[in-house]
Design an enzyme around this catalytic site. Structure first.
Site, mmCIF file in Angstrom:
data_model
loop_
_atom_site.group_PDB
_atom_site.id
_atom_site.type_symbol
_atom_site.label_atom_id
_atom_site.label_comp_id
_atom_site.label_asym_id
_atom_site.label_seq_id
_atom_site.Cartn_x
_atom_site.Cartn_y
_atom_site.Cartn_z
ATOM 1 N N CYS A 186 -18.317 -12.645 3.556
ATOM 2 C CA CYS A 186 -18.421 -11.950 4.835
ATOM 3 C C CYS A 186 -19.867 -11.623 5.176
ATOM 4 O O CYS A 186 -20.241 -11.581 6.357
ATOM 5 C CB CYS A 186 -17.586 -10.672 4.800
ATOM 6 S SG CYS A 186 -15.802 -10.981 4.837
ATOM 7 N N CYS B 65 -17.734 -8.405 1.499
ATOM 8 C CA CYS B 65 -17.885 -9.181 0.266
ATOM 9 C C CYS B 65 -19.099 -10.104 0.359
ATOM 10 O O CYS B 65 -19.443 -10.623 1.413
ATOM 11 C CB CYS B 65 -16.629 -9.995 -0.017
ATOM 12 S SG CYS B 65 -16.264 -11.270 1.199
ATOM 13 N N GLU C 251 -13.653 -8.673 8.786
ATOM 14 C CA GLU C 251 -14.964 -8.846 9.416
ATOM 15 C C GLU C 251 -15.059 -10.188 10.139
ATOM 16 O O GLU C 251 -15.584 -10.269 11.254
ATOM 17 C CB GLU C 251 -16.077 -8.753 8.365
ATOM 18 C CG GLU C 251 -16.095 -7.442 7.598
ATOM 19 C CD GLU C 251 -15.334 -7.509 6.284
ATOM 20 O OE1 GLU C 251 -15.861 -6.994 5.284
ATOM 21 O OE2 GLU C 251 -14.226 -8.089 6.258
ATOM 22 N N ASP D 285 26.446 -6.168 -5.879
ATOM 23 C CA ASP D 285 26.259 -5.736 -4.491
ATOM 24 C C ASP D 285 26.117 -6.890 -3.503
ATOM 25 O O ASP D 285 26.302 -6.696 -2.306
ATOM 26 C CB ASP D 285 25.020 -4.842 -4.378
ATOM 27 C CG ASP D 285 25.152 -3.552 -5.168
ATOM 28 O OD1 ASP D 285 26.284 -3.224 -5.577
ATOM 29 O OD2 ASP D 285 24.128 -2.880 -5.372
ATOM 30 N N THR E 155 22.753 -6.205 -10.413
ATOM 31 C CA THR E 155 22.769 -5.672 -9.054
ATOM 32 C C THR E 155 23.060 -6.765 -8.044
ATOM 33 O O THR E 155 23.834 -6.580 -7.094
ATOM 34 C CB THR E 155 21.427 -5.000 -8.734
ATOM 35 O OG1 THR E 155 21.258 -3.866 -9.580
ATOM 36 C CG2 THR E 155 21.348 -4.555 -7.287
ATOM 37 N N SER F 215 29.063 1.016 -5.333
ATOM 38 C CA SER F 215 27.856 1.772 -5.008
ATOM 39 C C SER F 215 27.607 1.874 -3.506
ATOM 40 O O SER F 215 26.613 2.479 -3.088
ATOM 41 C CB SER F 215 26.640 1.110 -5.668
ATOM 42 O OG SER F 215 26.475 -0.215 -5.196
#
Length: 360
Positions: A84, A75, A52, A198, A194, A166
Site C-alpha cells: 500500500c 503495509c 487504501e 438437527d 448435531t 432441541s
C-alpha cells in the site's frame, strides 16, 4: 469535518468487511483534499485489494496533495496485493493519518512513507479503532482462527431433552440474532451428531457481495447424510480422519462437499490440526455451534477464545437430557473462567458473552 470525523468514518467503513477478510485485519480508508472526501474504501474480501488501494483508486488524480485517513498503518510488503505504501506514494498523497500501528509492520509502513517525504501520524481515535484488529492480533499470536463457542441451553444447562429434541430451546429473537452472529464469521463449525440430529441449514445473512460463511462439519467417519440440508447451498467442508470409508467420502463429494482429511487423536479429528489447516486456507474466525462433544473437545484443547451462551428461561431436568458440554472435564478449581463478561436480553432469553481465559 474534523480529522477525528474522517477517522471515525474510516472505522465505520472497516466494519463492512467483517466476516469476509479471513486472516487479515479489518481496515477502512478515506482520502480528503481541500476539505472534501474524494475517495473511500474498505478491505472487503480476503485476497482482495486493501482499503487504501480502493480509496485511492476511487479518488484518482484528486488524491494528489491530499490526506489519507486510515484505521491501520499501511503495509510496506508485497503479499496477495502490492504494498500500500507504493500506491500511496504513486498517488501523491502528502500526509497519512492512522489510528493504529500494525504490529506485523513494526513501523516499516510509516518509515517507508516518511523516507519519501510523506508526513505520518498515528494514534487518533486509537481506542475506537482497536476492536477492529482484536481478532487479527489474536491470530498473530496463536496462528489459528479465532474461535467463538456458542451454546443455546436451558437454565439447567441442557441442549436437548432425553429424546434428543432441541427445537427450539432458544426464542425466535435469539435465533434471528444468531444468524447475524454467523454473518460476522468466516466459518460455522458443528459436529456430526448435531448435523444428524438437527439437519440444520446454518443460514446467515450475506454482507455485500460475500458468499457467506463456510459450513464445516467435524465428522471423523464421514457419517453425514448426503441429503443433508447443509449441502444444498453455500460452501461446505467435511473434516474426516483417515478411518472415514472411501465410499462415504465419494458420496459427499458428489453432493458438492469438500472433504478434508485431518490428523486424529483417539480416533477423532484433532481440533488444533483442523484449525491450523483452516488458518492456512485464510479462515480467520470460526463460530462453533455444537454439539456437546465438539464443544468439550475445543475446550479441552484450549482453543476457545470467546463464549456466547444463550440461556432460555426453562428447566428440563432428567438424567437423559443432554448437557451443553462434554469432553474430559475438569475440577472445580480448574474450571475455565470468563473475563469481560456481558449480559443482554434477546427476546425471552439471556445472552452471556465473555472472553475465555487460558486459550492459546
Amino acid at each position: 469535518m474534523t480529522a477525528a470525523a474522517y477517522v471515525r468514518l474510516a472505522i465505520r467503513l472497516a466494519e463492512r468487511g467483517r466476516g469476509a477478510v479471513g486472516t487479515n485485519p479489518l481496515v477502512g480508508a478515506v482520502v480528503v483534499r481541500g476539505g472534501r472526501i474524494v475517495g473511500r474504501g474498505w478491505h472487503a474480501r480476503f485476497g482482495g485489494p486493501h482499503a487504501e488501494a480502493i480509496a485511492l483508486a476511487r479518488a484518482g488524480e484528486k488524491a494528489r496533495g491530499g490526506v489519507l485517513y486510515v484505521t491501520l498503518e499501511p503495509c510496506a510488503h508485497a503479499g496477495k496485493t502490492p504494498p500500500c505504501t507504493r500506491m500511496i506514494l504513486a498517488a501523491g498523497v502528502r500526509r497519512v493519518v492512522a489510528a493504529l500501528a500494525d504490529p506485523r509492520q513494526a513501523g516499516r509502513g510509516f518509515a517507508e512513507l516518511r523516507r519519501h517525504g510523506v508526513r505520518t501520524s498515528v494514534g487518533l481515535l486509537a481506542a475506537e479503532a482497536r476492536p477492529l484488529i482484536a481478532d487479527y492480533l489474536t491470530r498473530l499470536v496463536t496462528r489459528r482462527p479465532l474461535v467463538t463457542l456458542k451454546l443455546a441451553e436451558t437454565l439447567d444447562g441442557r441442549i436437548a431433552d432425553a429424546a434428543g429434541r432441541s427445537k427450539w430451546i432458544s426464542s425466535a429473537a435469539a435465533r434471528r440474532w444468531t444468524r447475524e452472529l454467523r454473518s460476522g464469521c468466516d466459518a460455522i463449525l458443528v459436529g456430526a451428531g448435531t448435523a444428524a440430529a438437527d439437519d440444520p441449514r446454518l443460514s446467515a445473512p450475506r454482507r455485500g457481495g460475500n458468499h457467506g460463511p463456510m459450513k464445516i462439519i467435524v465428522d471423523s467417519r464421514a457419517r453425514l447424510d448426503p441429503r443433508a440440508r447443509l449441502l444444498r447451498s453455500g460452501r461446505t467442508l467435511v473434516a474426516v480422519t483417515e478411518k472415514a470409508p472411501a465410499a462415504r467420502i465419494t458420496a459427499l463429494e458428489l453432493r458438492g462437499a469438500e472433504v478434508l482429511r485431518v490428523a486424529a487423536r483417539d480416533g477423532r479429528v484433532e481440533p488444533r490440526a483442523l484449525l491450523r489447516v483452516l488458518f492456512a486456507r485464510g479462515i480467520g474466525s470460526v463460530l462453533c455451534e455444537g454439539g456437546a462433544e465438539l464443544a468439550g473437545a475445543l475446550l479441552d484443547a484450549r482453543v476457545v477464545d470467546r463464549a456466547v451462551i444463550v440461556v432460555a428461561p426453562r428447566l428440563l431436568g432428567g438424567r437423559g437430557a443432554r448437557p451443553s458440554v462434554l469432553g474430559r472435564g475438569r475440577s472445580l478449581r480448574a474450571a475455565i473462567p470468563l473475563a469481560d463478561v456481558a449480559v443482554a436480553r434477546r427476546g425471552a432469553d439471556i445472552v452471556i458473552t465473555g472472553r475465555v481465559r487460558g486459550a492459546r
